[in-house]
Design an enzyme around this catalytic site. Structure first.
Site, PDB file in Angstrom:
ATOM      1  N   GLU A 238       0.734  -1.226  -0.037  1.00 17.46           N
ATOM      2  CA  GLU A 238       0.084   0.088   0.099  1.00 17.46           C
ATOM      3  C   GLU A 238       0.808   1.406   0.086  1.00 17.46           C
ATOM      4  OE1 GLU A 238      -2.845  -0.762   3.153  1.00 17.46           O
ATOM      5  OE2 GLU A 238      -4.013  -1.924   1.843  1.00 17.46           O
TER       6      GLU A 238
ATOM      7  N   ASP B  66      -7.815  -9.327   3.641  1.00 16.88           N
ATOM      8  CA  ASP B  66      -7.987  -8.137   4.666  1.00 16.88           C
ATOM      9  C   ASP B  66      -8.907  -8.080   5.787  1.00 16.88           C
ATOM     10  OD1 ASP B  66      -6.975  -5.869   5.677  1.00 16.88           O
ATOM     11  OD2 ASP B  66      -7.266  -4.663   4.148  1.00 16.88           O
TER      12      ASP B  66
ATOM     13  N   GLU C 298     -12.386  -2.878  11.922  1.00 17.99           N
ATOM     14  CA  GLU C 298     -12.580  -2.062  10.740  1.00 17.99           C
ATOM     15  C   GLU C 298     -13.791  -2.406   9.958  1.00 17.99           C
ATOM     16  OE1 GLU C 298      -8.935  -2.244   8.585  1.00 17.99           O
ATOM     17  OE2 GLU C 298      -9.648  -1.089   6.604  1.00 17.99           O
TER      18      GLU C 298
HETATM   19  C1  GCV Z   1      -2.144   0.252   8.564  1.00 17.22           C
HETATM   20  C2  GCV Z   1      -5.873  -2.213   5.364  1.00 17.22           C
HETATM   21  C3  GCV Z   1      -6.192  -1.081   6.142  1.00 17.22           C
HETATM   22  C4  GCV Z   1      -5.285   0.086   6.298  1.00 17.22           C
HETATM   23  C5  GCV Z   1      -4.006  -0.793   6.816  1.00 17.22           C
HETATM   24  C6  GCV Z   1      -3.784  -2.036   6.112  1.00 17.22           C
HETATM   25  C7  GCV Z   1      -2.437  -2.777   6.743  1.00 17.22           C
HETATM   26  O1  GCV Z   1      -5.732  -1.879   4.050  1.00 17.22           O
HETATM   27  O2  GCV Z   1      -7.588  -0.557   5.599  1.00 17.22           O
HETATM   28  O3  GCV Z   1      -5.630   1.048   7.055  1.00 17.22           O
HETATM   29  O4  GCV Z   1      -2.990   0.187   6.947  1.00 17.22           O
HETATM   30  O5  GCV Z   1      -4.774  -2.919   6.073  1.00 17.22           O
HETATM   31  O6  GCV Z   1      -2.781  -3.665   7.582  1.00 17.22           O
HETATM   32  O7  GCV Z   1      -1.379  -2.409   6.697  1.00 17.22           O
END
Ligand code: GCV
Length: 618
Positions: A243, A322, A350
């Site tokens: 990411e 995820d 989340e």
């Molecule tokens: C910390 C998901 C979440 C992100 C998070 C990522 C990760 O994509 O939406 O907020 O980033 O996981 O675990 O690194």
């Protein structure tokens, strides 16, 4: 630092008074906990503490009138908390020895130094505000007690997405980190520092290429300097090539080449390099039908099995995508053989209701351990659900998840017991009249949430970015590889051998189970298969009828949770009652939205009428 700026906070599951003075060692903490706890519970037998080296474990001798807890350091403190828990629960005290199953029992904060918390639903950071450290030392001691009482022994303070100025926690801001390490050490808690793979470039180097000699030396020097001031640092955590974060791939190297450089810098000090495996293509084109996101972690890491140094710990999310509401276990957890593995969970809700909707996780974890052979992992980690809110987790009942998580890290066998009931009794009192009902609500909550959420293993039908609330096509045409490809005939992606081939990543027994629609667990049917709306499920209903039914039932069950809670008004502290009531009222609205939007969405595509003639909006 003015105390008045900090909100008050609840005692969570530790109802007796916190020690008046800050302890300087775990042994001192153990004595203080016992003094206050035994008096609070009116326990008459004498209890003494004796030193015996049992690692982090402890031994209780209850053969005589005086109970003796043997242990050393944190082990002694764990023994004291254990005894107090047994007393609080009214359990028989017997002679026994306990050892933790995992040496690293970790909690990851995704806190940013501006005070926000990524995926945080419980207020602002416990550690930071305004780009600097900002905390209530007393509250952090209480936090230390909470974690220690369930055996969590390692934390990260800052987000795996290292936002400025957090990259300086390993240099300029290190003296402030030392203070937190000192404050939590008496509770047996060690720090892991979340570092940015490109850190050398913030410190004058032209590159962070892990094979560059100056970079290798930079990590060695910086790590040595950190251990000078935090000699018991547990190590580093890195989110690399994920990411938009920098990582070895940025420099044309592979994951093992990147991880090993940091691991070798940590090695002389006994440190661990926790390396996250959440690596996937987040710039996918939805038109590309071949790239399949669940395949990514395995494809990246399996070919490197055996190439990671022995102090590298690969941290693997529980599912291959995820932290969705329903995912199979990540195949990487089951197939890596020559690399150390940590299971990564997410207490922060989340995708599971954001600490507005009730979602108790014990059964979800049990399902993971049902397929994960004992010994396959050597550590457990979770993203925390805590923040500066008075009740710590935003939703008072979400603290049951933190409690059960700590107990799980100490020994997964606890999942066979009723952790929800235990937490409720510790929090509201063993004889509180609400115990049965709250435990029942917690245990039913996951099924309810799943019913009104994305159906049968499909994920990401959520509002983009915030990830709360229904939006069936919110991620359908995005870059994130999160598609379900519904049309008028069918839903889902075929991940079998005839499709993307994802099922081949599993050991043979699971591969066989998932490969066939008729044996695939129905809750995950649409994760593995592309299924027509009129596919007949085990009980004779069509797939789309099952979706309608689940969504109607889920919304009704959310309403029933609210009604159950209303009956507890006189059995609980007024503030707790009111806070949870407000959350459940929001959950009811959320569940109705999910029901109506999801049912309408699939009704529009399929044209199938509800067999029971209920309202599906056109
Ligand atoms: C910390 C998901 C979440 C992100 C998070 C990522 C990760 O994509 O939406 O907020 O980033 O996981 O675990 O690194």
């Amino acid at each position: 630092m003015e105390q008045s700026v900090f909100p008050k906070y609840t005692k969570a599951w530790l109802p007796y008074a916190a020690p008046a003075a800050a302890p300087s060692t775990p042994e001192e903490a153990a004595r203080a906990e016992l003094d206050n706890g035994l008096a609070h519970y009116g326990f008459a037998r004498p209890v003494s503490l004796k030193t015996e080296s049992l690692g982090e474990g402890y031994r209780i001798d209850a053969s005589a009138e005086e109970i003796v807890i043997y242990g050393q350091g944190a082990g002694m403190l764990y023994g004291a908390f254990y005894l107090l828990r047994k007393i609080a629960l009214g359990q028989e005290i017997v002679s026994e020895t306990q050892q933790p199953e995992y040496a690293l029992r970790m909690l990851n904060h995704w806190d940013n130094m501006d005070g926000t918390v990524e995926r945080g639903y419980a207020g602002r950071s416990l550690f930071f505000e305004g780009s600097r450290f900002h905390y209530d030392p007393e509250r952090l001691r209480f936090y230390g007690r909470l974690l220690s009482s369930v055996g969590i022994n390692t934390i990260t303070l800052n987000n795996v997405n290292v936002h400025p100025p957090a990259q300086h926690l390993i240099d300029d801001l290190l003296p402030e980190v030392v203070k937190i390490a000192d404050l939590l050490r008496p509770y047996g808690i060690r720090l892991l520092l979340t570092v940015d793979f490109a850190a050398p470039t913030y410190n004058g180097l032209a590159t962070a290429d892990p094979l560059d000699e100056t970079v290798i030396q930079w990590w060695k020097d910086r790590t040595a300097a950190i251990y000078q001031v935090i000699p018991d640092l547990a190590g580093f955590v890195v989110k690399a090539d994920s990411e938009f974060r920098p990582g070895p791939i940025t420099y044309g190297r592979n994951q093992a080449e990147g991880a090993n450089v940091l691991a070798r810098a940590l090695k002389p000090f006994g440190g661990t390099l926790v390396w996250r495996c959440f690596v996937y293509n987040c710039r996918q084109d939805w038109r590309d039908q071949k790239t399949d996101r669940p395949c990514a972690a395995y494809n990246t890491f399996m070919p490197l099995d055996g190439q990671f140094d022995d102090n590298v710990l690969l941290q693997i999310k529980n599912g291959p995508v995820d932290f969705q509401v329903r995912e199979p276990v990540s195949p990487l957890l089951l197939t890596l053989e020559k690399s150390n593995r940590a299971l990564e969970l997410q207490l922060a809700q989340e995708y599971t209701g954001q600490q507005i909707d009730l979602y108790y996780m014990q059964e979800m974890w049990q399902e993971i351990f049902d397929v994960l052979p004992r010994g396959n992992i050597s550590a457990i980690c979770s993203v925390t659900n805590l923040g500066r809110d008075e009740n710590w987790a935003g939703h008072d009942l979400a603290m049951a998840n933190l409690y059960a998580y700590g107990r799980l890290c100490w020994n997964p066998d606890c999942l066979k017991d009723d952790m929800a009931r235990e937490w409720t009794q510790l929090t509201f009192g063993r004889n509180c009249a609400a115990v049965d009902e709250i435990a029942r609500m917690l245990h039913s909550s996951r099924k309810t949430y799943q019913k009104y959420n994305a159906p049968l293993g499909i994920g990401f039908m959520v509002e983009p970015h915030v990830h709360y609330g229904p939006n069936p096509e919110g991620y359908e045409y995005s870059l994130w590889g999160t598609y379900m490809r519904a049309d008028r005939n069918a839903i889902g992606i075929d991940r079998t051998a005839a499709g993307t081939g994802f099922t081949a990543q599993y050991p043979a027994d699971l591969q066989k189970l998932y490969e066939d629609k008729s044996t695939c667990p129905e809750e995950m049917l649409l994760f593995f298969h592309r299924v027509p709306y009129d596919y007949v499920m085990e009980d004779g209903r069509t797939m789309v009828q099952r979706i309608y039914d689940d969504h109607f039932e889920g919304a009704e069950e959310a309403q029933a949770l609210l009604e159950s809670w209303k009956k507890l008004e006189n059995q609980l502290p007024a503030d707790v009652f009111a806070r949870v009531l407000a959350k459940l009222e929001k959950q009811v609205v959320n569940a109705r939205n999910w029901r109506d939007i999801t049912n309408t969405y699939f009704h529009r595509y399929s044209g199938a009428e509800d067999a029971k003639g209920r309202v599906i909006y056109p």
